[in-house]
Design a protein around this motif. Structure first.
Motif, mmCIF file in Angstrom:
data_model
loop_
_atom_site.group_PDB
_atom_site.id
_atom_site.type_symbol
_atom_site.label_atom_id
_atom_site.label_comp_id
_atom_site.label_asym_id
_atom_site.label_seq_id
_atom_site.Cartn_x
_atom_site.Cartn_y
_atom_site.Cartn_z
ATOM 1 N N SER A 18 33.294 36.570 33.345
ATOM 2 C CA SER A 18 33.658 37.147 32.057
ATOM 3 C C SER A 18 34.927 36.409 31.421
ATOM 4 O O SER A 18 35.605 35.752 32.292
ATOM 5 N N ILE A 45 37.360 37.939 29.855
ATOM 6 C CA ILE A 45 38.419 38.791 29.628
ATOM 7 C C ILE A 45 39.807 38.183 29.989
ATOM 8 O O ILE A 45 39.799 37.203 30.798
ATOM 9 N N ALA A 60 44.719 41.691 31.340
ATOM 10 C CA ALA A 60 44.286 43.037 30.681
ATOM 11 C C ALA A 60 45.008 43.955 31.333
ATOM 12 O O ALA A 60 44.947 44.186 32.452
ATOM 13 N N GLY A 78 33.273 41.688 24.491
ATOM 14 C CA GLY A 78 34.273 41.740 25.592
ATOM 15 C C GLY A 78 35.067 42.843 25.453
ATOM 16 O O GLY A 78 36.191 43.021 26.133
ATOM 17 N N ARG A 79 34.644 44.117 24.907
ATOM 18 C CA ARG A 79 35.516 45.183 25.027
ATOM 19 C C ARG A 79 35.200 46.004 26.195
ATOM 20 O O ARG A 79 36.194 46.796 26.762
ATOM 21 N N VAL A 113 33.614 45.253 30.576
ATOM 22 C CA VAL A 113 33.348 44.157 31.437
ATOM 23 C C VAL A 113 32.150 44.488 32.113
ATOM 24 O O VAL A 113 32.143 45.510 32.762
ATOM 25 N N SER A 163 37.307 49.339 32.774
ATOM 26 C CA SER A 163 37.244 48.473 31.672
ATOM 27 C C SER A 163 36.791 49.707 30.608
ATOM 28 O O SER A 163 37.158 49.661 29.463
#
Length: 199
Positions: A111, A113, A117, A157-158, A160, A174
């Motif tokens: 990912s 990400i 985060a 990408g909101r 995962v 996520s």
């Protein structure tokens, strides 16, 4: 019936019907109380489950319940050295820390990400009623998100996802984070609602 006999019959009928009404009323109250108590226990148990620390070791037979992948996948990951296990009292146990490290490695490799985060700090710290990984096919029943929407959110990408073998899983934390951010953003956009006090 007329006269004294008639009055006696009505009195007897009235005497029998009152206990029946009282009995039905008592049962109704009791059922309502039991239902309310049961709902309260469900809410309290769910709240307790959310704040309890994640177990340090979990039986392979319960891997789907806690981790989201099957017992067979657990043994495959143990065999490949991706996760660690131990044997206690004749039972094979998976160490939660090794599963956490494995999933985070997969997130980093698969990912794009941001590694800082917010949800990563809380990942697998506490238990939830949903496993830490969720197959795409089960996301709809757990969160009301369709399979198509799940893939779209993952592509943007909101949320995962990671792939283990041939199966793709969503990292549940996520989704929670995405939902919470959506609620917070909506509240900021709409503002504090005005209460209408007119009667």
């Amino acid at each position: 019936m007329t006269g004294a006999a008639g009055r006696a019959h009505h009195a007897a009928s009235l005497f029998v019907s009152i206990p029946k009404i009282e009995t039905v009323f008592a049962i109704f109250i009791s059922s309502a109380w039991i239902e309310a108590a049961f709902n309260k226990v469900q809410v309290e148990s769910r709240t307790m489950q959310e704040i309890v620390d994640f177990p340090e070791a979990i039986r392979t037979g319960r891997s789907a319940e806690f981790f989201g992948f099957s017992r067979e996948t657990a043994y495959r990951l143990i065999g490949s050295g991706d996760i660690s296990s131990c044997r206690i009292a004749g039972r094979r146990l998976i160490t939660s820390r090794s599963v956490r490290d494995f999933i985070l490695r997969q997130v980093k490799e698969q990912s794009s990400i941001d590694q800082n985060a917010g949800w990563l700090r809380n990942f697998m710290v506490s238990c939830s009623s949903v496993p830490v990984l969720l197959s795409i096919s089960k996301v709809s029943s757990s969160f009301g998100i369709s399979r198509r929407s799940a893939y779209r959110l993952a592509a943007s990408g909101r949320i995962v996802t990671i792939k283990i073998g041939r199966s793709r899983f969503i990292v549940t934390e996520s989704i929670h984070y995405h939902i919470q951010r959506s609620i917070t953003f909506r509240q900021k956009t709409i503002g504090t609602p005005v209460v209408d006090t007119r009667s």
